[in-house]
Motif scaffolding. Structure first.
Motif, PDB file in Angstrom:
ATOM      1  N   LEU A  78     -28.461  40.485 -43.014  1.00 49.58           N
ATOM      2  CA  LEU A  78     -27.905  39.473 -42.576  1.00 49.58           C
ATOM      3  C   LEU A  78     -28.526  38.006 -42.613  1.00 49.58           C
ATOM      4  CD1 LEU A  78     -26.182  41.131 -39.316  1.00 49.58           C
ATOM      5  CD2 LEU A  78     -24.866  40.198 -41.329  1.00 49.58           C
ATOM      6  N   ASN A  79     -28.133  37.096 -43.034  1.00 52.54           N
ATOM      7  CA  ASN A  79     -28.957  35.724 -42.988  1.00 52.54           C
ATOM      8  C   ASN A  79     -28.852  35.025 -41.548  1.00 52.54           C
ATOM      9  OD1 ASN A  79     -29.744  33.305 -43.391  1.00 52.54           O
ATOM     10  ND2 ASN A  79     -29.067  33.067 -45.632  1.00 52.54           N
ATOM     11  N   ALA A  80     -30.048  35.407 -40.614  1.00 56.61           N
ATOM     12  CA  ALA A  80     -29.905  34.877 -39.463  1.00 56.61           C
ATOM     13  C   ALA A  80     -29.697  33.194 -39.475  1.00 56.61           C
ATOM     14  CB  ALA A  80     -31.274  35.388 -38.856  1.00 56.61           C
ATOM     15  N   ALA A  81     -30.581  32.722 -40.168  1.00 54.29           N
ATOM     16  CA  ALA A  81     -30.584  31.372 -40.213  1.00 54.29           C
ATOM     17  C   ALA A  81     -29.109  30.481 -40.566  1.00 54.29           C
ATOM     18  CB  ALA A  81     -31.671  30.640 -41.208  1.00 54.29           C
ATOM     19  N   ALA A  82     -28.678  31.238 -41.405  1.00 50.94           N
ATOM     20  CA  ALA A  82     -27.229  30.574 -41.807  1.00 50.94           C
ATOM     21  C   ALA A  82     -26.232  30.892 -40.853  1.00 50.94           C
ATOM     22  CB  ALA A  82     -26.837  31.351 -42.982  1.00 50.94           C
ATOM     23  N   LEU A  83     -26.418  32.193 -40.070  1.00 47.89           N
ATOM     24  CA  LEU A  83     -25.318  32.435 -39.109  1.00 47.89           C
ATOM     25  C   LEU A  83     -25.839  31.348 -38.055  1.00 47.89           C
ATOM     26  CD1 LEU A  83     -25.538  36.415 -38.666  1.00 47.89           C
ATOM     27  CD2 LEU A  83     -23.799  35.046 -39.516  1.00 47.89           C
ATOM     28  N   ARG A  84     -26.826  31.098 -37.763  1.00 48.72           N
ATOM     29  CA  ARG A  84     -27.157  30.054 -36.511  1.00 48.72           C
ATOM     30  C   ARG A  84     -26.512  28.742 -36.995  1.00 48.72           C
ATOM     31  NH1 ARG A  84     -32.386  32.165 -36.780  1.00 48.72           N
ATOM     32  NH2 ARG A  84     -32.707  33.985 -35.251  1.00 48.72           N
ATOM     33  N   ARG A  85     -26.640  28.397 -38.150  1.00 46.99           N
ATOM     34  CA  ARG A  85     -26.235  26.983 -38.678  1.00 46.99           C
ATOM     35  C   ARG A  85     -24.850  27.023 -38.476  1.00 46.99           C
ATOM     36  NH1 ARG A  85     -29.923  27.615 -42.863  1.00 46.99           N
ATOM     37  NH2 ARG A  85     -28.414  28.465 -44.024  1.00 46.99           N
ATOM     38  N   THR A 110     -17.099  42.707 -48.144  1.00 41.69           N
ATOM     39  CA  THR A 110     -17.833  43.436 -47.163  1.00 41.69           C
ATOM     40  C   THR A 110     -19.152  42.614 -47.019  1.00 41.69           C
ATOM     41  OG1 THR A 110     -18.838  44.702 -49.090  1.00 41.69           O
ATOM     42  CG2 THR A 110     -16.824  45.679 -47.822  1.00 41.69           C
ATOM     43  N   ASP A 111     -19.106  41.263 -47.348  1.00 38.63           N
ATOM     44  CA  ASP A 111     -19.989  40.501 -46.759  1.00 38.63           C
ATOM     45  C   ASP A 111     -20.284  40.357 -45.216  1.00 38.63           C
ATOM     46  OD1 ASP A 111     -21.654  38.198 -46.239  1.00 38.63           O
ATOM     47  OD2 ASP A 111     -21.301  37.460 -48.019  1.00 38.63           O
ATOM     48  N   ARG A 112     -21.232  40.868 -44.732  1.00 38.20           N
ATOM     49  CA  ARG A 112     -21.183  41.058 -43.447  1.00 38.20           C
ATOM     50  C   ARG A 112     -21.441  39.641 -42.521  1.00 38.20           C
ATOM     51  NH1 ARG A 112     -25.367  44.211 -41.340  1.00 38.20           N
ATOM     52  NH2 ARG A 112     -26.543  43.581 -43.001  1.00 38.20           N
ATOM     53  N   ASP A 113     -22.110  38.722 -43.155  1.00 38.46           N
ATOM     54  CA  ASP A 113     -22.383  37.345 -42.772  1.00 38.46           C
ATOM     55  C   ASP A 113     -20.873  36.753 -42.613  1.00 38.46           C
ATOM     56  OD1 ASP A 113     -25.138  36.201 -42.866  1.00 38.46           O
ATOM     57  OD2 ASP A 113     -25.012  37.621 -44.560  1.00 38.46           O
ATOM     58  N   THR A 114     -20.186  36.638 -43.621  1.00 39.54           N
ATOM     59  CA  THR A 114     -18.827  36.126 -43.680  1.00 39.54           C
ATOM     60  C   THR A 114     -17.832  36.959 -42.422  1.00 39.54           C
ATOM     61  OG1 THR A 114     -18.632  35.736 -45.873  1.00 39.54           O
ATOM     62  CG2 THR A 114     -16.657  35.687 -44.796  1.00 39.54           C
ATOM     63  N   LEU A 115     -17.937  38.362 -42.252  1.00 42.62           N
ATOM     64  CA  LEU A 115     -17.170  39.130 -41.322  1.00 42.62           C
ATOM     65  C   LEU A 115     -17.606  38.658 -39.972  1.00 42.62           C
ATOM     66  CD1 LEU A 115     -17.526  42.597 -43.096  1.00 42.62           C
ATOM     67  CD2 LEU A 115     -15.486  40.955 -43.357  1.00 42.62           C
ATOM     68  N   LEU A 116     -19.051  38.595 -39.937  1.00 45.39           N
ATOM     69  CA  LEU A 116     -19.497  38.269 -38.425  1.00 45.39           C
ATOM     70  C   LEU A 116     -18.841  36.887 -38.065  1.00 45.39           C
ATOM     71  CD1 LEU A 116     -21.132  39.297 -35.957  1.00 45.39           C
ATOM     72  CD2 LEU A 116     -23.225  38.538 -37.121  1.00 45.39           C
ATOM     73  N   ARG A 117     -18.820  35.981 -38.896  1.00 46.12           N
ATOM     74  CA  ARG A 117     -18.786  34.632 -38.313  1.00 46.12           C
ATOM     75  C   ARG A 117     -16.980  34.758 -38.275  1.00 46.12           C
ATOM     76  NH1 ARG A 117     -22.135  32.777 -42.780  1.00 46.12           N
ATOM     77  NH2 ARG A 117     -20.305  32.592 -44.192  1.00 46.12           N
ATOM     78  N   GLY A 118     -16.381  35.193 -38.947  1.00 51.64           N
ATOM     79  CA  GLY A 118     -15.015  35.367 -38.799  1.00 51.64           C
ATOM     80  C   GLY A 118     -14.576  35.909 -37.356  1.00 51.64           C
ATOM     81  N   VAL A 119     -15.276  37.179 -37.068  1.00 53.22           N
ATOM     82  CA  VAL A 119     -14.985  37.772 -35.659  1.00 53.22           C
ATOM     83  C   VAL A 119     -15.392  36.889 -34.635  1.00 53.22           C
ATOM     84  CG1 VAL A 119     -15.696  39.642 -34.213  1.00 53.22           C
ATOM     85  CG2 VAL A 119     -15.262  39.975 -36.776  1.00 53.22           C
ATOM     86  N   LEU A 120     -16.586  36.245 -34.612  1.00 54.04           N
ATOM     87  CA  LEU A 120     -17.070  35.493 -33.554  1.00 54.04           C
ATOM     88  C   LEU A 120     -16.163  34.132 -33.464  1.00 54.04           C
ATOM     89  CD1 LEU A 120     -21.050  35.778 -33.991  1.00 54.04           C
ATOM     90  CD2 LEU A 120     -19.328  36.687 -32.141  1.00 54.04           C
ATOM     91  N   ARG A 121     -15.696  33.550 -34.379  1.00 53.04           N
ATOM     92  CA  ARG A 121     -14.967  32.549 -34.158  1.00 53.04           C
ATOM     93  C   ARG A 121     -13.673  32.838 -33.578  1.00 53.04           C
ATOM     94  NH1 ARG A 121     -16.905  30.234 -40.290  1.00 53.04           N
ATOM     95  NH2 ARG A 121     -18.536  28.905 -39.400  1.00 53.04           N
ATOM     96  N   ALA A 122     -13.050  33.856 -34.172  1.00 50.51           N
ATOM     97  CA  ALA A 122     -11.696  34.367 -33.536  1.00 50.51           C
ATOM     98  C   ALA A 122     -12.024  34.856 -32.044  1.00 50.51           C
ATOM     99  CB  ALA A 122     -11.178  35.747 -34.185  1.00 50.51           C
ATOM    100  N   LEU A 123     -13.022  35.301 -31.715  1.00 50.71           N
ATOM    101  CA  LEU A 123     -13.343  35.607 -30.516  1.00 50.71           C
ATOM    102  C   LEU A 123     -13.679  34.362 -29.474  1.00 50.71           C
ATOM    103  CD1 LEU A 123     -14.039  37.568 -27.973  1.00 50.71           C
ATOM    104  CD2 LEU A 123     -16.490  37.829 -28.894  1.00 50.71           C
ATOM    105  N   GLU A 124     -14.247  33.362 -29.981  1.00 50.02           N
ATOM    106  CA  GLU A 124     -14.297  32.163 -29.399  1.00 50.02           C
ATOM    107  C   GLU A 124     -13.101  31.355 -29.235  1.00 50.02           C
ATOM    108  OE1 GLU A 124     -16.490  27.920 -29.914  1.00 50.02           O
ATOM    109  OE2 GLU A 124     -16.314  29.239 -31.657  1.00 50.02           O
ATOM    110  N   ASP A 125     -12.300  31.548 -29.922  1.00 44.65           N
ATOM    111  CA  ASP A 125     -10.675  30.988 -29.926  1.00 44.65           C
ATOM    112  C   ASP A 125      -9.873  31.712 -28.892  1.00 44.65           C
ATOM    113  OD1 ASP A 125      -8.263  29.595 -30.679  1.00 44.65           O
ATOM    114  OD2 ASP A 125      -7.729  31.344 -31.696  1.00 44.65           O
TER     115      ASP A 125
END
Length: 286
Positions: free
Chosen positions: A20-27, A193-208
């Motif tokens: 995972l790209n931690a820096a990109a996830l934080r941004r 199966t890009d895990r960065d994209t999947l994680l961002r998608g899940v966390l944005r849905a969870l925030e919503d």
């Protein structure tokens, strides 16, 4: 076990499973007005839930903290089941929530809410059909069969907090599955199966969904959560067996999810019994 930083020398040991790209996830996630206050990625730990609960109770984590591990060695699912997967083959993370304005009696909706968010986020980002098995197993279809690809575990933490852990099988191959009933997004034909994209998608849905639920004072009907959960729940309309505490079992049709998030089972005797805890087995295909 002490967490190790994700940038250790095994970072590129499996090119089919990049880190995972931690820096990109934080941004992408930590911004003004966002629920997410920090994102930390470590190479390996025992359990992200245990780590984040400890930090929350020590006052070292704020609401919206996200703790991600590339590998867990002592992960736990519901009913104290083990969750195992090869390094970087899935999403293994926990988040800290502090729903202080929501009555504690409604906190039981948090794992179901997370299930809706995970199913929604994965469906959009991975392009696979997802469903929920009550209360919060994430199902995908592999070879025409329902398979569990993800699970959720919520635990109370100190100072009015709840830590919610999520585990999702992303790139597991058939020979790597822990049990025959398991599945993965890759085996379900995911377009990504890009895990960065999947994680961002899940966390944005969870925030919503968390924001909607919290704004409604935790009322699952008012924020649309109860209706959305029921629409995506593969358990409803099925004949099920509920393995209940005290070595008791109950067989009947799952007919509803009530306002407390309990599964309502109608027995052949005409009794409707709400189930708040236990293991559910689907007996009849949808």
């Amino acid at each position: 076990m002490t967490p190790r930083d994700a940038s250790d020398d095994s970072r590129w040991s499996d090119l089919d499973r990049p880190p995972l790209n931690a820096a990109a996830l934080r941004r992408g996630l930590v911004r003004v007005g966002s629920l997410w206050s920090e994102v930390e990625v470590v190479q390996r730990t025992g359990s992200t839930n245990s780590d984040l609960v400890a930090r929350a109770e020590a006052g070292e984590a704020a609401e919206g903290a996200v703790f991600v591990a590339e590998e867990q060695t002592a992960a736990r699912g519901r009913l104290d089941r083990q969750w195992t997967a090869p390094p970087r083959s899935g999403l293994f993370f926990s988040v800290l929530l502090r729903p202080e304005e929501v009555p504690v009696a409604r906190w039981g909706w948090i794992p179901l809410l997370t299930g809706v968010a995970v199913a929604t986020g994965l469906s959009r980002a991975a392009g696979v059909d997802t469903a929920l098995k009550w209360p919060n197993d994430v199902l995908v279809t592999v070879g025409g069969e329902e398979r569990k690809a993800g699970g959720i575990l919520a635990e109370r933490a100190g100072q009015g907090g709840v830590v919610v852990g999520v585990g999702v099988n992303v790139t597991l191959k058939a020979e790597e599955l822990p049990v025959p009933q398991a599945g993965s997004l890759a085996l379900a034909g995911a377009v990504s199966t890009d895990r960065d994209t999947l994680l961002r998608g899940v966390l944005r849905a969870l925030e919503d969904w968390y924001g909607r639920w919290r704004s409604a004072g935790g009322d699952p009907a008012a924020c649309g959560l109860q209706e959305t959960y029921a629409a995506g729940c593969a358990t409803l309309g099925r004949t099920v067996r509920a393995e209940l505490p005290g070595d008791r079992s109950l067989i009947g049709e799952a007919v509803a999810v009530d306002g407390d998030g309990r599964l309502v089972i109608a027995t052949k005797e005409g009794v409707q019994e709400p189930v708040g805890a236990g293991d559910i087995v689907h007996l009849r295909p949808a």
